[in-house]
Design a protein around this motif. Structure first.
Motif, PDB file in Angstrom:
ATOM      1  N   ASP A  22       0.813  -1.229   0.000  1.00  0.00           N
ATOM      2  CA  ASP A  22       0.000   0.000   0.000  1.00  0.00           C
ATOM      3  C   ASP A  22       0.843   1.273   0.000  1.00  0.00           C
ATOM      4  O   ASP A  22       0.362   2.334   0.386  1.00  0.00           O
ATOM      5  N   GLY A  23       2.107   1.193  -0.410  1.00  0.00           N
ATOM      6  CA  GLY A  23       2.951   2.382  -0.400  1.00  0.00           C
ATOM      7  C   GLY A  23       3.284   2.864   0.990  1.00  0.00           C
ATOM      8  O   GLY A  23       3.455   4.063   1.227  1.00  0.00           O
ATOM      9  N   ARG A  24       3.403   1.957   1.943  1.00  0.00           N
ATOM     10  CA  ARG A  24       3.687   2.320   3.337  1.00  0.00           C
ATOM     11  C   ARG A  24       5.145   2.730   3.514  1.00  0.00           C
ATOM     12  O   ARG A  24       6.027   2.284   2.788  1.00  0.00           O
ATOM     13  N   ASP A 557      -4.653   2.483   7.232  1.00  0.00           N
ATOM     14  CA  ASP A 557      -3.482   3.134   6.632  1.00  0.00           C
ATOM     15  C   ASP A 557      -2.300   3.191   7.591  1.00  0.00           C
ATOM     16  O   ASP A 557      -1.175   3.476   7.168  1.00  0.00           O
ATOM     17  N   ARG A 582       3.070   3.378   7.707  1.00  0.00           N
ATOM     18  CA  ARG A 582       2.024   4.353   7.337  1.00  0.00           C
ATOM     19  C   ARG A 582       1.938   4.525   5.830  1.00  0.00           C
ATOM     20  O   ARG A 582       2.966   4.734   5.159  1.00  0.00           O
ATOM     21  N   VAL A 583       0.731   4.426   5.295  1.00  0.00           N
ATOM     22  CA  VAL A 583       0.517   4.691   3.882  1.00  0.00           C
ATOM     23  C   VAL A 583       0.865   6.148   3.589  1.00  0.00           C
ATOM     24  O   VAL A 583       0.392   7.062   4.274  1.00  0.00           O
ATOM     25  N   ASP A 584       1.733   6.361   2.595  1.00  0.00           N
ATOM     26  CA  ASP A 584       2.192   7.709   2.226  1.00  0.00           C
ATOM     27  C   ASP A 584       2.785   8.426   3.432  1.00  0.00           C
ATOM     28  O   ASP A 584       2.606   9.643   3.611  1.00  0.00           O
TER      29      ASP A 584
END
Length: 728
Positions: A22-24, A557, A582-584
């Motif tokens: 998820d792009g964490r 997220d 953490r996502v983004d």
């Protein structure tokens, strides 16, 4: 090629062992300097942790002073995320008097508010003047501490001669049973008589306990009967009100059974107190619901809402799989929204219920004061339910079945050896259930004969084992959801962690097995399962010691976990730290960063490096000692810069006479804490919490009760309160 940077105190690189889902991005939550203490999993033992719904805060066990905390042995910390990193303080406020009982400073029943600005706890120390020191750590007052350092004595007697007297050995173990998310109203259970109404149970107070409400600083009775009187035999909360008087050990959120609704408006209780029948067996009790300050009989006969059921209500044993909870019984499981409750009785309380003396399950509707018979789930324990309790996961009394009741339809998920059915989680609508069990679940995957985590989708009528190892990997141990603390540790978990995203699409857990190829350490690691991507590794998979999932945000997220692996270059102490995947995630890069060269780049790690801010590296702790007083502290001079809330933010102007730290907190706000190196005037911008924004939008207005605290590095704190009305 390894790329390295040299960073300032508040900026550190995050090491990406592999592509996080998820792009964490990893963010170090606990401080880099922890004075030798572990964060999140003290001594390798995971204890209670809770994340704020928006992911911008987390409460966790620490066993010592770290971050902005000034004292040791405080057991629990709170970390809040700001624009430039994470800041940490002790959850337990400092005592205002000398500590006489060092053991009593360890808090029992750690209950943070959902926005993490307040903290309900029991301890043997004196936190409020007039509260006598308790001679053991297992007795003492129930206190409500706030982020500004102020403390309220929740269990202060309102009568001259309480029985037994405060401070008596082993007699003041008050137990929280629920409250509002901001803890402005809390309910608790205990033996001592505190109010004039308690006089009727004073002769048998040791076993006939009382139930209380503490709301906005006012103590009142919560267990009165419909006629306003108290039963001489006492009263007990409907789910944790059992014969086990040491329920603070290993009590998970499931055991509380929503006996207080999520908004604090509804309380389920039984009377008389089942503990009065310890010698001759469980007492016959009736079930009541308290709403709007008035109580209503739930277990009544058909056609007469005031007629007591001859057999009363029947308890069922909780199914959390902990041997120490074999005495824990559940008399009712409430709906999270307070609209209904599931309970059992041997009486025929409806026209369609059989009159054969068998135990029958019922659903009570608060709005209509009516009882519905639930065939097919007799003797069942409700483990978790949708917000309106029209869907619930249950295990039967013979430990041979796990099922889901869906508004009359029953789906059996497992039928053999279903002795453990918890922890369990559910989405608000009941669309997805997540549960733990060692029972084989047909068609869900090969469990390997150990506890695994399962996800049941109601619409698809499909159960999936999200933690089962892939083909060819033999299961080596139990998979766990958050806050599954081992026997012998102090629990008292009131709010359940998330573990599943609000939409049901993601599940978070820990497993000792290598579920993906990147996991090569043979230790417990943290994983995510998602509908879109299957199983992904959250922790590094390289730590020499177990990593534990702590909690996640409502959206999923943010995943908080404890690990000894240094996931940022600045984390090299080898102790447990709390991280957020953490996502983004990440923070702005510091201007002081510069490339390194040669041996200065060697960290013993491999993989790409991304620069983000780590947790706060500040530490002002001096062990478990009182800081020296240096005269009275000037109160924070408060000036309102703006009386409006704009863009989901509150602006507060303060003037301070000396260097120190200013905190702003209150229901509906995301607490903010800032340190200033010199006296002067400053403007603080405070965001609204998720609930605050929701209230502002739905009600077109919001009344904020704001508390501003001012702290020196040593000396007493001071605070100022004000109320601000905001319009959407």
């Amino acid at each position: 090629m390894v790329v390295c940077v040299v960073v300032s105190a508040l900026v550190a690189p995050v090491v990406a062992w592999g592509a996080l889902p998820d792009g964490r991005v990893y963010e170090q939550v606990s401080p880099a300097l922890k004075n030798g203490f572990d964060a999140g999993a003290p001594s390798g033992t995971v204890l209670y942790a809770l994340a704020a719904g928006d992911g911008d805060g987390v409460f966790y066990a620490s066993r010592g002073a770290m971050g902005e905390a000034t004292r040791g042995l405080q057991e629990y910390s709170v970390s809040l995320r700001g624009a430039d990193g994470w800041q940490t303080r002790s959850a337990v406020p400092p005592t205002q008097v000398a500590i006489l009982n060092a053991g009593g400073h360890i808090p029992l029943w750690p209950v943070p508010s959902r926005d993490l600005s307040s903290f309900l706890f029991s301890a043997g120390d004196t936190f409020v003047a007039g509260n006598p020191e308790s001679p053991t750590s297992l007795s003492g007052a129930l206190n409500l501490g706030h982020a500004d350092g102020s403390v309220e004595w929740v269990t202060r007697p309102q009568i001259a001669n309480p029985v037994p007297a405060p401070g008596s050995i082993g007699t003041s173990l008050f137990q929280p049973v629920g409250g509002t998310p901001d803890l402005s109203t809390v309910y608790f259970w205990g033996a001592p008589t505190l109010l004039p109404e308690d006089a009727v149970r004073a002769p048998s107070a040791a076993t006939a306990w009382g139930l209380y409400e503490y709301s906005h600083g006012v103590l009142g009775p919560a267990g009165t009967l419909p006629d306003g009187s108290e039963d001489p035999g006492g009263v007990a909360p409907a789910s944790t009100g059992n014969t086990n008087r040491e329920a603070s050990d290993n009590v998970s959120a499931e055991a509380f059974g929503n006996q207080v609704s999520r908004d604090g408006s509804t309380l389920w209780f039984v009377s008389p107190d089942p503990g009065t029948g310890l010698v001759a067996g469980p007492a016959r009790v009736e079930l009541y619901v308290r709403r709007g300050g008035h109580s209503t009989l739930v277990s009544h006969l058909p056609g007469d809402p005031t007629a007591l059921a001859p057999s009363g209500v029947t308890p069922v044993q909780t199914l959390n799989g902990l041997a120490s909870d074999t005495l824990a019984h559940q008399y009712a499981f409430g709906a999270a929204d307070g609209s209904a409750a599931i309970f059992q009785s041997g009486d025929a309380l409806t026209a369609d219920a059989p009159s054969d003396g068998s135990v029958k399950s019922y659903r009570y509707d608060v709005a209509t004061n009516t009882v519905q018979y639930l065939p097919g789930v007799a003797g069942a324990t409700v483990v978790v339910a949708s917000d309106d309790a029209r869907r619930f996961l249950f295990g039967d009394g013979n430990h041979t079945r796990i099922g889901v009741w869906d508004d009359g339809a029953i789906k059996t998920l497992a039928t053999v050896g279903a002795s453990q059915v918890a922890p369990a989680r559910v989405t608000a609508s009941g669309s997805v259930f997540v549960f733990s069990t060692a029972a084989p679940v047909p068609g869900a995957g090969d469990s390997g004969g150990v506890v695994q985590v399962y996800r049941y989708d109601v619409a698809q009528d499909r159960t999936v084992c999200v933690s089962c190892p892939p083909v060819g990997v033999v299961a080596s141990g139990d998979a766990t959801l958050a806050n599954q603390f081992p026997a012998g540790t102090t629990g008292g978990e009131l709010w359940a962690p998330q573990d599943v995203s609000a939409d049901g699409g993601r599940v978070f857990f820990s497993s000792p097995d290598a579920l993906v190829s990147q996991d090569g350490n043979g230790q417990l690691d943290v994983y995510e399962w998602s509908v879109a991507g299957g199983v992904s590794l959250i922790s590094s998979g390289r730590s020499a010691r177990p990593s534990f999932v702590l909690d996640s945000s409502a959206s999923g997220d943010d995943v908080f976990f404890a690990t000894t692996e240094g996931l940022v270059v600045g984390d090299r102490d080898g102790s447990y730290d709390v991280y957020d995947a953490r996502v983004d995630g990440g923070f702005a890069q510091s201007d002081q960063t510069a490339p390194c060269a040669g041996d200065a780049c060697r960290s013993g790690l491999s993989g790409p490096v991304v620069v983000v801010s780590a947790g706060s590296s500040r530490f002002s702790g001096a062990g478990d000692q009182l800081p020296p007083a240096d005269g009275p502290l000037p109160s924070a001079k408060l000036k309102l810069g703006s009386r409006r809330v704009s863009g989901g933010r509150l602006e507060v102007s303060v003037s301070i006479a000396r260097p120190g730290r200013v905190s702003v907190s209150g229901p509906g706000l995301r607490a903010v804490s800032k340190s200033y190196a010199k006296a002067g005037s400053y403007r603080l911008v405070v965001g609204l919490s998720v609930s605050g924004k929701r209230s502002l939008k739905s009600r077109r207005g919001l009344r904020l009760s704001v508390r501003v605290g001012f702290f020196l590095q040593s000396g007493p704190a001071s605070s100022v309160k004000f109320v601000l009305a905001a319009k959407a």
